[in-house]
Design a protein around this motif. Structure first.
Motif: not given
Length: 225
Positions: A34, A37, A41, A44, A221, A225
């Protein structure tokens, strides 16, 4: 970006790779990388069922950990400076980048209990990559026995970012064979059951060659974003 749909596609690919290799898909841990992001996100991904998150920078790790904390299992997958160990050691569950004794010494000093570590191996020999030379792994792991707060749970590597499947497969196979050698020694401090290898572009090959932990970023992911 539909993280749930992405994860379902990845799981289908995992199932197919496991079927080809005669493996159980339950053996595979998907780590959502990650680092590029936002917290939203990352959340999520957790809601989609990916509860293992990986970060490679201390700042990003701290930010997401403090926002999501108990919702995830936390993996630090980037090169770790010894001076920064104290800032994450009480929060991280797995470190995938143990590659020198000075770092082991600092982890051992700062930890209150044994830390699950993957020893990073530079199987491909690329100068741009961190990690121990394969020839030095046995000695390195034996030396780690003096540090009571280091538990070697596996080995980690990154394959070259190329389109040559034979080279990628050979990199992963070599790591698996090396892991098997370590595991067979039955060290108390280094049971070494796991293999952290495979990313968005090559995780199916990694699974076929024995990966237990795959690190997926962009295909899961996204990259931003």
């Amino acid at each position: 970006m539909n993280v749930q749909a992405n994860f379902e596609g990845i799981r289908a690919n995992i199932n197919q790779a496991c079927k080809r290799a005669g493996r159980n898909p339950d053996e595979i841990t998907v780590i959502a990388v990650t680092k590029y992001v936002t917290i939203e996100r990352a959340k999520e991904a957790i809601e989609a069922g990916v509860t293992n998150l990986g970060e490679n920078r201390l700042e990003g790790f701290k930010e997401k950990y403090h926002a999501l904390d108990s919702l995830a299992t936390w993996h630090f997958i980037g090169s770790l400076q010894s001076r920064k160990v104290k800032e994450l050691i009480s929060e991280v569950d797995f470190i995938h980048s143990l590659d020198r004794l000075s770092l082991a010494k600092e982890i051992n000093k700062r930890a209150d209990e044994p830390v699950s570590c993957f020893v990073q191996i530079n199987v491909s020999g690329e100068e741009s990559k961190h990690g121990i030379h394969p020839d030095k792994v046995h000695t390195f792991i034996e030396e780690l026995s003096k540090y009571e707060n280091i538990k070697v749970v596996g080995l980690m590597t990154m394959a070259p970012f190329i389109n040559d499947e034979a080279v990628i497969r050979s990199t992963f196979k070599d790591l698996r064979l090396l892991r098997d050698e370590i595991r067979d020694k039955q060290f108390a401090h280094a049971p070494c059951p796991y293999l952290s290898m495979g990313m968005s572009n090559d995780y199916s090959i990694a699974i076929e060659e024995g990966a237990t932990h795959i690190r997926i970023g962009s295909k899961l992911v996204g990259s931003s974003n």
